[in-house]
Design a protein around this motif. Structure first.
Motif, PDB file in Angstrom:
ATOM      1  N   ALA A 136       0.830  -1.211   0.000  1.00 21.92           N
ATOM      2  CA  ALA A 136       0.000   0.000   0.000  1.00 21.92           C
ATOM      3  C   ALA A 136       0.863   1.260   0.000  1.00 21.92           C
ATOM      4  CB  ALA A 136      -0.937  -0.004   1.202  1.00 21.92           C
ATOM      5  N   VAL A 137       1.884   1.280   0.832  1.00 19.19           N
ATOM      6  CA  VAL A 137       2.770   2.445   0.887  1.00 19.19           C
ATOM      7  C   VAL A 137       3.526   2.592  -0.429  1.00 19.19           C
ATOM      8  CG1 VAL A 137       4.822   3.403   2.017  1.00 19.19           C
ATOM      9  CG2 VAL A 137       2.976   2.460   3.401  1.00 19.19           C
ATOM     10  N   ALA A 192       3.103   5.688  -2.937  1.00 17.90           N
ATOM     11  CA  ALA A 192       4.288   6.492  -3.254  1.00 17.90           C
ATOM     12  C   ALA A 192       4.557   6.502  -4.755  1.00 17.90           C
ATOM     13  CB  ALA A 192       5.504   5.969  -2.500  1.00 17.90           C
ATOM     14  N   ALA A 193       4.353   5.368  -5.409  1.00 14.65           N
ATOM     15  CA  ALA A 193       4.591   5.270  -6.849  1.00 14.65           C
ATOM     16  C   ALA A 193       3.646   6.168  -7.629  1.00 14.65           C
ATOM     17  CB  ALA A 193       4.443   3.827  -7.321  1.00 14.65           C
ATOM     18  N   PHE A 194       2.463   6.357  -7.099  1.00 14.90           N
ATOM     19  CA  PHE A 194       1.496   7.200  -7.789  1.00 14.90           C
ATOM     20  C   PHE A 194       1.420   8.595  -7.194  1.00 14.90           C
ATOM     21  CE2 PHE A 194       0.174   2.879  -8.961  1.00 14.90           C
ATOM     22  CZ  PHE A 194       0.274   3.015 -10.332  1.00 14.90           C
ATOM     23  N   GLY A 195       2.454   8.986  -6.471  1.00 13.52           N
ATOM     24  CA  GLY A 195       2.622  10.379  -6.060  1.00 13.52           C
ATOM     25  C   GLY A 195       2.201  10.751  -4.663  1.00 13.52           C
ATOM     26  N   ALA A 196       1.592   9.882  -3.916  1.00 13.76           N
ATOM     27  CA  ALA A 196       1.154  10.228  -2.566  1.00 13.76           C
ATOM     28  C   ALA A 196       2.117   9.606  -1.565  1.00 13.76           C
ATOM     29  CB  ALA A 196      -0.262   9.736  -2.317  1.00 13.76           C
ATOM     30  N   THR A 197       3.257  10.201  -1.399  1.00 18.38           N
ATOM     31  CA  THR A 197       4.278   9.643  -0.517  1.00 18.38           C
ATOM     32  C   THR A 197       3.863   9.819   0.944  1.00 18.38           C
ATOM     33  OG1 THR A 197       5.932  10.213  -2.151  1.00 18.38           O
ATOM     34  CG2 THR A 197       6.727   9.681   0.048  1.00 18.38           C
ATOM     35  N   PHE A 198       3.524   8.683   1.566  1.00 16.44           N
ATOM     36  CA  PHE A 198       3.107   8.705   2.969  1.00 16.44           C
ATOM     37  C   PHE A 198       4.289   8.553   3.912  1.00 16.44           C
ATOM     38  CE2 PHE A 198      -0.826   6.965   0.988  1.00 16.44           C
ATOM     39  CZ  PHE A 198      -1.631   8.045   1.274  1.00 16.44           C
ATOM     40  N   VAL A 230      -0.207  -6.926 -11.484  1.00 15.86           N
ATOM     41  CA  VAL A 230       0.437  -8.233 -11.682  1.00 15.86           C
ATOM     42  C   VAL A 230       1.522  -8.452 -10.629  1.00 15.86           C
ATOM     43  CG1 VAL A 230       1.878  -9.611 -13.246  1.00 15.86           C
ATOM     44  CG2 VAL A 230      -0.106  -8.371 -14.136  1.00 15.86           C
ATOM     45  N   TYR A 231       2.366  -7.428 -10.414  1.00 12.38           N
ATOM     46  CA  TYR A 231       3.409  -7.548  -9.389  1.00 12.38           C
ATOM     47  C   TYR A 231       2.789  -7.834  -8.027  1.00 12.38           C
ATOM     48  CZ  TYR A 231       7.288  -5.803 -12.277  1.00 12.38           C
ATOM     49  OH  TYR A 231       8.264  -5.662 -13.222  1.00 12.38           O
ATOM     50  N   ALA A 232       1.754  -7.090  -7.667  1.00 10.38           N
ATOM     51  CA  ALA A 232       1.133  -7.255  -6.351  1.00 10.38           C
ATOM     52  C   ALA A 232       0.574  -8.667  -6.186  1.00 10.38           C
ATOM     53  CB  ALA A 232       0.040  -6.211  -6.142  1.00 10.38           C
ATOM     54  N   VAL A 233      -0.092  -9.187  -7.218  1.00  3.90           N
ATOM     55  CA  VAL A 233      -0.658 -10.541  -7.138  1.00  3.90           C
ATOM     56  C   VAL A 233       0.459 -11.569  -6.982  1.00  3.90           C
ATOM     57  CG1 VAL A 233      -1.903 -12.316  -8.452  1.00  3.90           C
ATOM     58  CG2 VAL A 233      -2.800  -9.981  -8.341  1.00  3.90           C
TER      59      VAL A 233
END
Length: 178
Positions: A31-32, A36-42, A121-124
């Motif tokens: 999730a993090v 972060a990859a899509f711009g919402a760096t938590f 795909v990576y996540a699965v």
């Protein structure tokens, strides 16, 4: 993983709690990394080394419990009960997240370039491999020689491994100027 499975051997529901914890911790990593990859760096990169405090604290807690059990007359390893049915899912998740926190730095650029389809795909694949990892941990914890060793020394090995993981994460990440 084998230490968690050994610690919880024979405890009802322990396998489920450990696997759930492993999946919770890894899902948090994913999730993090996706966010972060899509711009919402938590989680700022400078905070990642401090994730080592989680396994360090859990290791110190386990060491304290082992010392307290020994001091209270639990010298016979067979008489020392597993801690409340073994580790809980949140303990396993915390160790998984802290130990895999450095993976976030690897996953972010991969996910950022893979797009939504590739990231899915990576996540699965990663989530399937978590099951393999859990199976391997359970497999090793149930081999007679390993199981006997873990039963005899697991109360010492678990705190040592957790403290070592925590210190390794802190030192390699440069936390506290280390």
């Amino acid at each position: 993983m084998a230490l968690f499975f050994a610690q919880a051997a024979g405890q009802p529901g322990s396998i489920r709690r450990i696997v759930l914890g492993q999946y919770l911790g890894f899902a948090a990593i994913l999730a993090v990394a996706v966010a972060a990859a899509f711009g919402a760096t938590f989680l700022p990169e400078s905070a990642i080394p401090y994730l080592g405090l989680l396994p360090l604290a859990l290791g110190l807690k386990a060491a304290w419990q082992a010392w307290k059990d020994h001091r209270d007359g639990g010298e016979d390893d067979e008489a020392a009960p597993a801690v409340a049915g073994g580790p809980g899912p949140l303990e396993v998740a915390a160790v998984t997240f802290a130990n895999g926190g450095d993976n976030i730095g690897v996953y972010v650029p991969v996910f950022a370039t893979a797009g939504i389809g590739g990231t899915t795909v990576y996540a699965v694949v990663f989530l399937v491999l978590v099951a393999v990892w859990c199976f391997a941990g359970r497999f090793f914890a149930t081999r007679p020689v390993i199981a006997e060793t873990l039963a005899r020394w697991g109360h010492i090995l678990l705190p040592l491994v957790l403290v070592a993981i925590g210190l390794l994460i802190l030192v390699e990440g440069g936390a506290f100027g280390l």
